[in-house]
Each structure stands twice: as C-alpha cells, then as structure tokens.
Design a protein around this motif. Structure first.
Motif: not given
Length: 91
Positions: A42-59, A61-67
């Motif tokens: 957001n562009f507000n002075p408060w609250p000041s937050c950032l959000h990121a969405n990890p790209d896990w790819g296609i996983i 069943p039973g597989e793992e991914a690390t970001v």
C-alpha cells in the motif's frame, strides 16, 4: 501503450525480484524472493506493508519446492538496499 522510466526502460519489465518502501525519516523496508510470482503493498504512510507471492511452480503430490527470501529493515538509501540485494541474491 508502454510506460517508460527516466532511463527509457519499460516500466512493466522487472529485472530484479525486490520490492522497496522508503520512509521520510530514512528507513528502508524491503522484501526479496528468488522466485516471485507477484508483489503488492500500500502507499499509505501507516500501516506500511509489503506482500510477495512465492512462485512454487507446479508441485506434484509428495514433491517439495523451496523459495528463498529476505526482509530488509534498516536506515539507509535505495542504493544500500540494492547493494544488499545483489550481495544476497546475485552472487
């Protein structure tokens, strides 16, 4: 119609996975991921937050991914956070 920054680069073209907010008192809040599908905040002075969405790819069943990610919070400049990002993610 594409938008361009002062250098002539396409404003919609992302070359690094780093999102930064800078306070009026000189603090930097930044977030970086090595694999990122998108970011928001957001562009507000408060609250000041950032959000990121990890790209896990296609996983399957039973597989793992690390970001790998990092949150930066310090008093400094945009150049300082870029230096830290390059050190942490591009070396």
């Amino acid at each position: 119609m594409a938008k361009y920054d002062a250098s002539g680069a396409d404003a919609h073209c992302v070359t690094r996975k780093l999102m930064v907010k800078r306070s009026t008192t000189g603090f930097i809040l930044a977030m970086a991921l090595d694999r990122c599908a998108g970011v928001s905040g957001n562009f507000n002075p408060w609250p000041s937050c950032l959000h990121a969405n990890p790209d896990w790819g296609i996983i399957q069943p039973g597989e793992e991914a690390t970001v790998r990610g990092k949150v930066y919070f310090f008093r400094g400049t945009l150049e300082d956070v870029l230096d830290r990002y390059v050190r942490d993610f591009e070396r």
